[in-house]
Design an enzyme around this catalytic site. Structure first.
Site, PDB file in Angstrom:
ATOM      1  CB  VAL A  13      -0.961   0.031   1.207  1.00 30.45           C
ATOM      2  CG1 VAL A  13      -1.944  -1.123   1.140  1.00 30.45           C
ATOM      3  CG2 VAL A  13      -0.189   0.007   2.523  1.00 30.45           C
ATOM      4  N   GLY A  14       2.170   1.140   0.157  1.00 32.05           N
ATOM      5  CA  GLY A  14       3.034   2.321   0.145  1.00 32.05           C
ATOM      6  C   GLY A  14       3.592   2.703   1.504  1.00 32.05           C
ATOM      7  CB  THR A  16       8.785   1.532   2.074  1.00 27.87           C
ATOM      8  OG1 THR A  16       8.715   0.206   2.621  1.00 27.87           O
ATOM      9  CG2 THR A  16      10.237   1.987   2.071  1.00 27.87           C
ATOM     10  CB  VAL A  17       6.608   5.672  -0.541  1.00 34.24           C
ATOM     11  CG1 VAL A  17       6.527   7.114  -1.019  1.00 34.24           C
ATOM     12  CG2 VAL A  17       7.300   4.827  -1.594  1.00 34.24           C
ATOM     13  CE  LYS A  37       9.922  -3.693   6.560  1.00 33.24           C
ATOM     14  NZ  LYS A  37       8.565  -3.304   6.117  1.00 33.24           N
ATOM     15  CG  ASP A  50      10.656  -2.239   2.877  1.00 31.76           C
ATOM     16  OD1 ASP A  50      10.771  -2.268   1.639  1.00 31.76           O
ATOM     17  OD2 ASP A  50       9.755  -2.848   3.490  1.00 31.76           O
ATOM     18  N   GLY A 110       5.894  -1.299   9.824  1.00 30.50           N
ATOM     19  CA  GLY A 110       5.463  -2.680   9.923  1.00 30.50           C
ATOM     20  C   GLY A 110       5.726  -3.463   8.651  1.00 30.50           C
ATOM     21  N   PRO A 200       1.854  10.979  -4.261  1.00 30.02           N
ATOM     22  CG  PRO A 200       2.384  12.970  -5.336  1.00 30.02           C
ATOM     23  CD  PRO A 200       2.497  12.288  -4.012  1.00 30.02           C
TER      24      PRO A 200
END
Length: 239
Positions: A13-14, A16-17, A37, A50, A110, A200
């Site tokens: 779902v993103g 790490t970003v 992490k 990550d 997580g 984005p």
């Protein structure tokens, strides 16, 4: 808040970003930021995981990984298949507390969703949040199905009396459809917490300076508790 756990409503779902974006905002504001992490899966020894991705995007942040397993599975399953010990919630909480001693902000990312098991005893990211008395930030998908996933995760947090500090859309499409645009208004109700922004898509491909500027644009207003409408988010992210 000095320790914040970043939980996804699912895999991919993103998280790490989003973690990197929050770290970039912290570093840009002059804070000493650490990213933990606890469990990395699906990455072989020597490959970038990550934590390395966050280090690449946010050079000023301290990053730490506790364990990694080669199979792209839930940590408890990946550990069992590798013949390695799982990760306990106590060890992860202790590592976060140690980092907190030398940093202003500690972000704990997580693996998968909130209740993915880390060891055979059933340890999860939620257990770490309880041990640390730390809030959780939810990262959700943009499209169809995200409202149910977010509502279920938020309910699991409330049952454990864990604060949900907000929800972030981890990957906002370049051309959002009807479901994505409607979800901007509906996600806060399902999460029981404010929408803090939308990142984005392809943001991870930016260089560190551009990444930090994008993070400030996508999260900065909400991070400062500014109330903006879903239409404002939609138009701002199209620019």
């Amino acid at each position: 808040m000095t320790v914040v756990l970043v939980a996804g409503t699912g895999t991919g779902v993103g998280k790490t970003v989003c973690t990197a974006a929050l770290a970039a905002l912290g570093v840009r504001s002059g804070r000493r930021v650490a990213v933990l992490k606890p469990a990395q899966t699906g990455v072989a020894p020597g490959e970038a995981g990550d934590a390395e991705e966050v280090a690449r995007l946010v050079p000023g942040a301290t990053v730490r990984e506790l364990v990694r397993y080669p199979d792209p599975l839930a940590p408890a399953v990946a550990a069992r298949r590798a013949g390695m010990p799982g990760l306990s919630a106590e060890r992860a909480a202790r590592a976060a507390a140690d980092l907190h001693g030398g940093h202003d902000l500690v972000l704990v990312e997580g693996a998968g969703g909130l209740l993915v098991r880390w060891d055979e005893a059933g340890a999860t990211l939620a257990d770490v949040a309880v041990r640390l008395s730390a809030p959780v930030l939810l990262v959700a998908r943009a499209g169809l199905g995200t409202l149910n996933e977010t509502a279920l995760t938020a309910e699991a947090l409330r049952r454990r009396r864990i604060e949900c500090t907000g929800v972030v859309i981890g990957s906002w499409p370049r051309e959002p459809g009807l479901a994505e645009r409607c979800n901007l208004g509906d996600l806060p109700a399902e999460a029981g917490a404010p929408l803090l922004g939308a990142l984005p898509e392809a943001m991870a491909g930016l260089e560190p300076e551009e990444f930090a500027a994008c993070a400030e644009k996508a999260l900065g207003l909400a991070w400062e508790a500014t109330v903006i409408s879903r239409e404002a988010w939609y138009h701002a992210l199209k620019e």
